[in-house]
Design an enzyme around this catalytic site. Structure first.
Site, PDB file in Angstrom:
ATOM      1  N   ASP A 118      -3.186   8.059  31.578  1.00 35.94           N
ATOM      2  CA  ASP A 118      -3.505   6.983  30.649  1.00 35.94           C
ATOM      3  C   ASP A 118      -4.571   6.126  31.336  1.00 35.94           C
ATOM      4  O   ASP A 118      -4.655   6.118  32.570  1.00 35.94           O
ATOM      5  CB  ASP A 118      -2.250   6.155  30.353  1.00 35.94           C
ATOM      6  N   ASP A 121       1.740   3.708  32.317  1.00 32.92           N
ATOM      7  CA  ASP A 121       2.430   2.481  32.724  1.00 32.92           C
ATOM      8  C   ASP A 121       3.008   1.712  31.549  1.00 32.92           C
ATOM      9  O   ASP A 121       3.704   0.725  31.740  1.00 32.92           O
ATOM     10  CB  ASP A 121       1.470   1.567  33.494  1.00 32.92           C
ATOM     11  N   CYS A 123      26.801  25.118  32.326  1.00 35.07           N
ATOM     12  CA  CYS A 123      27.633  24.311  31.428  1.00 35.07           C
ATOM     13  C   CYS A 123      26.941  24.131  30.084  1.00 35.07           C
ATOM     14  O   CYS A 123      27.565  24.252  29.026  1.00 35.07           O
ATOM     15  CB  CYS A 123      27.909  22.939  32.051  1.00 35.07           C
ATOM     16  N   ASP A 157       3.297   5.035  26.478  1.00 41.80           N
ATOM     17  CA  ASP A 157       3.206   6.277  27.250  1.00 41.80           C
ATOM     18  C   ASP A 157       4.553   6.981  27.384  1.00 41.80           C
ATOM     19  O   ASP A 157       4.603   8.129  27.831  1.00 41.80           O
ATOM     20  CB  ASP A 157       2.676   5.990  28.665  1.00 41.80           C
ATOM     21  N   CYS A 162      25.671  21.512  35.233  1.00 41.77           N
ATOM     22  CA  CYS A 162      24.685  22.539  35.566  1.00 41.77           C
ATOM     23  C   CYS A 162      24.204  23.197  34.281  1.00 41.77           C
ATOM     24  O   CYS A 162      24.770  22.988  33.199  1.00 41.77           O
ATOM     25  CB  CYS A 162      25.261  23.586  36.521  1.00 41.77           C
TER      26      CYS A 162
END
Length: 738
Positions: free
Chosen positions: A432, A631, A31, A635, A28
Site C-alpha cells: 500500500d 497500515d 481436525c 488494507d 491441526c
C-alpha cells in the site's frame, strides 16, 4: 451470526441458509478435515468450511431439510464441542472471557508440569558439566506420573480421536512415545535398569508449550474482526417525525435520515441530504487527506465526520453496508488460508503405523528365532523408544522459537509459526502507498506566492489563520511554519466554512484559505497561478488556495512524502528476486509519482478494498507467493487474503490484528528482513528434520536387530534432541540488514 436471515427453516423451506458454529478442541489440519467430512455427511448440508484460525464452521444448508441438532451432533460425535457462534457483542464478549479462562487453566497446567519436570531434567544437565547427581527412581515416578496423566491427557484424547477417525497425527506420536518411555521406566524400577521418566515428561511440557502459544495466536486473530465491528457506532441519531431520537445503529432502516455531529463516526452508508463537511474516508480509500462532502455526496459507515453537521439518508444497512462487507472479506480470506505447518503431522500419519509395525515384527521375529520373551520385549521397546518423537517434535518449534526471537529483537513480530513459515517463499510483495511507503501524513511541499510577496510571509499568514485548528491540512501548515521558525499571530476573527475552508482576519487582513470552489464563490481570480496548480495536481498533490482582501495571494502544495528507507527496501527486494507491486487507493498521479521515484513498474491506483483483494488473489492465481504490506483498515481484507500479511506498527490495530507479521518500526526495509529471517528459519527446520529422521532411519533397524538396548536407544534419542536444539540455536547469529 449463527443463522443468516430472519426466517426459520420452516418458513422458508427449500432456501439455502448459512449456519455458523463455534467448534472447540481443534488443533491441526487433520481436525479440520474430519469436522468438514462429518458436516458434509449431514442431510441437507450443501457445503461446510471450517476455519481453524477462529475455530468456526460455516455451513450452507437447505432450510427445512437440515436439523441444527444433527449438525451439532455430527461435530460432537468426533469428540469436539459445538455451539452457535456469537452473534452479538455481548455474546462475543462472553465467549472471549470463556476463552481467556480456558487459556489461564492451560497455562496453569503447563507451569505445573514444567515445575515437576525440572528436577527430572536437572541430573542430565548436571551430568553434561561433570557433576554426578541421580534422583531416586520412586521420586522420579512421583514427579513424572502427574505430568504423564494430567498434562499428557490432551494428547491421549487427541490421539484417540485421530485413530478413531482412521488417521494419525502428532498427538499419536507424543502419546505413543511418552507412554513407551514411561511404561518402560516403570517396568525398570523393579530391576534397577535405566529410567526414561525425564524424556517422557520433557516432551509433554515442550509440546504443550507449543500448543499454548498456537492457541494464543489463534485467539489474537479474532481481534481483527472485533476491531472492525467496533468501528461502527452502537447508536445513531435518527429523525423520526418532528423528533430526533437516539436508537441502536442496527435498527436504522433504509431511507431514514441520520444526524451526524462533527467528530462523530457515520453509522450508515448513505447520501448527504443536508450540510457540508470534510470526511476522513481512509477506512475505505486509504487516502491520507479528508475529502469534502456535501448535499448529494455519498458517505460510508465508519468514516469520521470532520467539521460540519451532516444529515445522511441511509442507503445500505446491515449486511449490505461497506463495513460489513469488509468484515466478511477478512473472515473469508482467513478461512481460505491453510498454514503450511503440516509436514510433521503428514509424516506422522505414515511414520507411526510403520514404527508400530516394525516393533511388532521385531517382537515376533525374536520369539521365532528362539529368544526369550524378555529379550523380545526389550528389543521391541527399544524400537519404540528410539522412535520417540522427541527430536521430531523439537525440530520445527525449536527453530521457530529462536527465529521469532531473533526477528523480535530486530523489530519484526510474527503472529504465529504459520506466518514465519510462509514468508520464506514470498516472491511478490504488494505495498500500500499511504502510511507504508510514505509517511502517511500531509506536508507542505511547495509555496507559490504572487510577485512581491515573500513565501515565508504567505506561510505565516496561512498558519495564523488556521492556528488551533485540528484539520490535517492546518496541522501540516503549522508544522511547516514551525520548521521554518516563523512567527505566527492569532486570528482576530475566525469562521470555518465546512467542506470549503476557513475565513479569518489576521494582522488586519481578511483572509480566505481553502478550495478552488471557495475562491470561485468569492469571485477570486486564479488565472495567474493556473499553470502551477495544474502542475501540482499532476504530481498527485492537493492545492490550498490563499486570498486576502479579495485578491489571490498564491497557493500551497500539500501532499504525502516517501519514507527515507522506501527506495532502499525496493532495491533490496529486487536483489532478493522478489517483485515489488504498488497497490493504492490514492489517485493515479500520486501513485505513479511514488512508483517512478522508487523504481516500481507494477502499479495499481484508485483501488477499493475488494479490488485490492482481487489483485492479491490474481497474483496468487499465477502461482506467486504474495506478501501484502499495509497500515490501514482498508488494507485489512488484502492483508488477510495474502499468503503473508505485513502490517506497519505505526498503523491501525485492525491491520496489525489481521496481518501475520507486524513491523514495530515504520521502516519498509524490515519487510526484506522478515523474508530473510523466515528463509533462515526454514533452512534450520529442514536441517533439523533431516537429522531427526537420520537418527530414526539408522537407529530403528539397529534397535530391531538387537544392537541397541533401551538405555542406548534413550541415549541416541537424547543425542538427537541435543543436536536439533543446538542447530536451532545457531539462528541467534542472524542479523537484520536494516
Amino acid at each position: 451470526m449463527a443463522v443468516a436471515g430472519s426466517h426459520s427453516p420452516e418458513a422458508n423451506a427449500g432456501s439455502i441458509e448459512t449456519v455458523r458454529l463455534r467448534v472447540g478442541g481443534m488443533h491441526c489440519a487433520g481436525c479440520v478435515g474430519r469436522v468438514e467430512r462429518a458436516l458434509k455427511g449431514v442431510p441437507g448440508v450443501a457445503t461446510a468450511q471450517v476455519n481453524l484460525t477462529d475455530e468456526t464452521a460455516t455451513i450452507a444448508a437447505t432450510a427445512g431439510v437440515y436439523g441444527f441438532d444433527a449438525i451439532v451432533g455430527a461435530v460432537e460425535g468426533l469428540g469436539f464441542s459445538a455451539e452457535r457462534a456469537p452473534s452479538t457483542r455481548a455474546e462475543q464478549t462472553a465467549a472471549d472471557r470463556a476463552d481467556e479462562a480456558m487459556a489461564r487453566r492451560e497455562l496453569a497446567v503447563l507451569i505445573g508440569a514444567a515445575l515437576l519436570t525440572a528436577p527430572l531434567v536437572l541430573p542430565m544437565l548436571l551430568g553434561a558439566v561433570g557433576v554426578a547427581f541421580e534422583l531416586n527412581g520412586w521420586a522420579q515416578l512421583a514427579l513424572a506420573t502427574p505430568v504423564q496423566l494430567v498434562a499428557g491427557a490432551r494428547f491421549y484424547r487427541g490421539a484417540w480421536m485421530a485413530l478413531r477417525s482412521g488417521g494419525a497425527n502428532m498427538d499419536v506420536l507424543v502419546a505413543l512415545g511418552t507412554t513407551a518411555a514411561f511404561a518402560l521406566s516403570v517396568a525398570m524400577l523393579a530391576t534397577g535398569g535405566h529410567l526414561y521418566f525425564e524424556g517422557a515428561a520433557a516432551i509433554i511440557v515442550f509440546v504443550r508449550l507449543g500448543k499454548w502459544l498456537e492457541g494464543r495466536a489463534r485467539r489474537g486473530t479474532g481481534k481483527a474482526l472485533r476491531a472492525l465491528l467496533d468501528l461502527r457506532p452502537e447508536t445513531a441519531r435518527v429523525k423520526r417525525g418532528d423528533d430526533t431520537i437516539e436508537v441502536p445503529a442496527d435498527t436504522v432502516g433504509r431511507g431514514e435520515v441520520v444526524v451526524v455531529r462533527p467528530g462523530e463516526r457515520i453509522p450508515v452508508d448513505g447520501r448527504v441530504v443536508s450540510g457540508q463537511s470534510h470526511v476522513d474516508e481512509s477506512l475505505i480509500t486509504g487516502e491520507s487527506l479528508p475529502v469534502a462532502r456535501g448535499v448529494g455526496d455519498n458517505v460510508t459507515g465508519g468514516s469520521i465526520n470532520g467539521d460540519g453537521l451532516l444529515e445522511v439518508e441511509a442507503v445500505r444497512v446491515g449486511e449490505q453496508s461497506t463495513l460489513a462487507k469488509i468484515v466478511e472479506l477478512v473472515r473469508t480470506a482467513q478461512a481460505s488460508k491453510a498454514p503450511i505447518q503440516q509436514l510433521v503431522d503428514r509424516v506422522a500419519g505414515v511414520f507411526v503405523p510403520v514404527v508400530v509395525a516394525i516393533a511388532a515384527v521385531a517382537f515376533g521375529a525374536w520369539l521365532i528365532a528362539g529368544a526369550s520373551l524378555e529379550t523380545a520385549i526389550v528389543n521391541a521397546v527399544s524400537v519404540l523408544v528410539i522412535a520417540c518423537p522427541c527430536a521430531l517434535g523439537l525440530a520445527t518449534p525449536a527453530a521457530q522459537i529462536v527465529g521469532t526471537g531473533a526477528a523480535a529483537r530486530a523489530g519484526i513480530l510474527f503472529k504465529d509459526a504459520a506466518a514465519l513459515e510462509r514468508a520464506h517463499a514470498v516472491d511478490a510483495v504488494v505495498f500500500d502507498k499511504t502510511g507504508t511507503l510514505t509517511e502517511g501524513e500531509p506536508r507542505v511541499l511547495e509555496i507559490i506566492a504572487r510577485d512581491g510577496l515573500d513565501r515565508d510571509e504567505l506561510l505565516s499568514l496561512v498558519a495564523g489563520a488556521q492556528r488551533g485548528s485540528e484539520h490535517p491540512l492546518a496541522r501540516a501548515v503549522e508544522r511547516a511554519a514551525r520548521d521554518r521558525q516563523l512567527q505566527t499571530g492569532s486570528p482576530e476573527s475566525f469562521k470555518a466554512l465546512p467542506g470549503r475552508g476557513v475565513q479569518a482576519s489576521v494582522a488586519g487582513r481578511a483572509l480566505l484559505v481553502g478550495s478552488e470552489r471557495l475562491m470561485r464563490e468569492r469571485d477570486i481570480g486564479l488565472d495567474a497561478f493556473r499553470d502551477d496548480a495544474e502542475r501540482i495536481h499532476n504530481a498527485g498533490q492537493s492545492v490550498m488556495w490563499v486570498a486576502a482582501d479579495g485578491d489571490a495571494l498564491g497557493c500551497l502544495a500539500v501532499g504525502d512524502t516517501l519514507r527515507p528507507s522506501s527506495a532502499t527496501a525496493i532495491a533490496a527486494l529486487r536483489d532478493a528476486r522478489v517483485e515489488p507491486v504498488l497497490l493504492s487507493g490514492d489517485n493515479r498521479a500520486a501513485a505513479d509519482l511514488a512508483a517512478s521515484a522508487l523504481g516500481i513498474s507494477n502499479v495499481h491506483a484508485e483501488v477499493l478494498p475488494e479490488e485490492k483483494v482481487a489483485e492479491v488473489e490474481r497474483l496468487r492465481g499465477e502461482g506467486r507467493v504474495v506478501a501484502m504490506v499495509g497500515d490501514g483498515i482498508n488494507d485489512a481484507p488484502a492483508l488477510a487474503a495474502a499468503d503473508v500479511g505485513v502490517a506497519m506498527g505505526s498503523g491501525t490495530d485492525v491491520a496489525m490484528h489481521t496481518a501475520g507479521v507486524t513491523l514495530m518500526r515504520p521502516q519498509p526495509t524490515l519487510v526484506v528482513d522478515a523474508i530473510d529471517v523466515s528463509r533462515a528459519t526454514i533452512r534450520k527446520i529442514r536441517q533439523n528434520l533431516f537429522w531427526a529422521f537420520v537418527y530414526n532411519t539408522v537407529g530403528i533397524p539397529l534397535a530391531a536387530l538387537g544392537f541397541l538396548t533401551p538405555m542406548m536407544a534413550g541415549a541416541a534419542m537424547a543425542a538427537s534432541s541435543v543436536s536439533v536444539v543446538g542447530n536451532a540455536l545457531l539462528l541467534r547469529r542472524w542479523r537484520p540488514r536494516s
